[in-house]
Design a protein around this motif. Sequence first.
Motif, PDB file in Angstrom:
ATOM      1  N   SER A  24      73.287  41.183  45.170  1.00  0.00           N
ATOM      2  CA  SER A  24      72.956  40.488  46.406  1.00  0.00           C
ATOM      3  C   SER A  24      74.128  39.620  46.836  1.00  0.00           C
ATOM      4  O   SER A  24      74.712  38.912  46.029  1.00  0.00           O
ATOM      5  CB  SER A  24      71.720  39.619  46.160  1.00  0.00           C
ATOM      6  N   TYR A  39      68.774  40.182  52.605  1.00  0.00           N
ATOM      7  CA  TYR A  39      67.337  39.955  52.719  1.00  0.00           C
ATOM      8  C   TYR A  39      66.929  40.140  54.159  1.00  0.00           C
ATOM      9  O   TYR A  39      67.727  39.895  55.044  1.00  0.00           O
ATOM     10  CB  TYR A  39      66.979  38.544  52.285  1.00  0.00           C
ATOM     11  N   PRO A  40      65.735  40.473  54.500  1.00  0.00           N
ATOM     12  CA  PRO A  40      64.718  40.948  53.574  1.00  0.00           C
ATOM     13  C   PRO A  40      65.061  42.347  53.061  1.00  0.00           C
ATOM     14  O   PRO A  40      65.596  43.164  53.792  1.00  0.00           O
ATOM     15  CB  PRO A  40      63.451  40.964  54.403  1.00  0.00           C
ATOM     16  N   ALA A  44      60.697  42.427  49.794  1.00  0.00           N
ATOM     17  CA  ALA A  44      60.264  41.379  50.720  1.00  0.00           C
ATOM     18  C   ALA A  44      58.741  41.306  50.802  1.00  0.00           C
ATOM     19  O   ALA A  44      58.053  42.316  50.733  1.00  0.00           O
ATOM     20  CB  ALA A  44      60.845  41.617  52.103  1.00  0.00           C
ATOM     21  N   CYS A  89      65.646  35.460  56.094  1.00  0.00           N
ATOM     22  CA  CYS A  89      66.643  35.820  55.088  1.00  0.00           C
ATOM     23  C   CYS A  89      66.649  34.874  53.898  1.00  0.00           C
ATOM     24  O   CYS A  89      67.134  35.225  52.839  1.00  0.00           O
ATOM     25  CB  CYS A  89      68.040  35.827  55.707  1.00  0.00           C
ATOM     26  N   ASN A  92      63.252  35.897  51.725  1.00  0.00           N
ATOM     27  CA  ASN A  92      62.994  37.328  51.543  1.00  0.00           C
ATOM     28  C   ASN A  92      61.590  37.654  52.051  1.00  0.00           C
ATOM     29  O   ASN A  92      60.745  38.177  51.340  1.00  0.00           O
ATOM     30  CB  ASN A  92      63.168  37.753  50.085  1.00  0.00           C
TER      31      ASN A  92
END
Length: 193
Positions: A24, A39-40, A44, A89, A92
């Motif tokens: 990530s 994200y998501p 999520a 974001c 998530n």
Amino acid sequence: MKKLLFISAALSFFISCNNPKGESKKSTDTSGEEFHWNYPDENAVTKIINTNITIDDKDLISKLNTDFKKEKFKIDEVQTIKENSYPNCKENLILKFKGNGIKEYYVKRQEAKPKNYYPDFTMWIYEFKNEEETKIAEYEIQKAFNSGNGFCNGKSPEYIVRYKNKIIHLGTRAEMFRGYIKNYADKIEKLND
């Protein structure tokens, strides 16, 4: 020589942007808290906020139409939609508004201003049972809009305002039209007084 320099610069750019482990990509927002740019993602959580059974926005639209006419704007299209969503974001999360209390308006200026440009914007109206539910929904949508340093939901100009038991989301496609939606956001806020 110039070709070699260009190729090496391009190669270093692609290598530096590569994320081979699929990790990530983290960053920090203006409050110093971490958020993830990807994200998501598939993990999520979807948070559903139900709107009202119906939508009655005649009073608001009537008041706005007076200003629209003065400023040469016209509602070109109206749609009742069943759902709309916004990513968050930071958490998530996908914030999903569902129900019959959602309308989408496409508003366009009928005369060019500035020369050869016809400013336009979209206005989404979400209606809730009462003002308390509206405040909770406004808080959630503002969190989503502010996540990712304010870019999680895109970079186009957007404003969120509340009018009685409604949330109004104004958005336009071009930065040069920001003043128009800011003007209407301010007018809607003043209607609450």
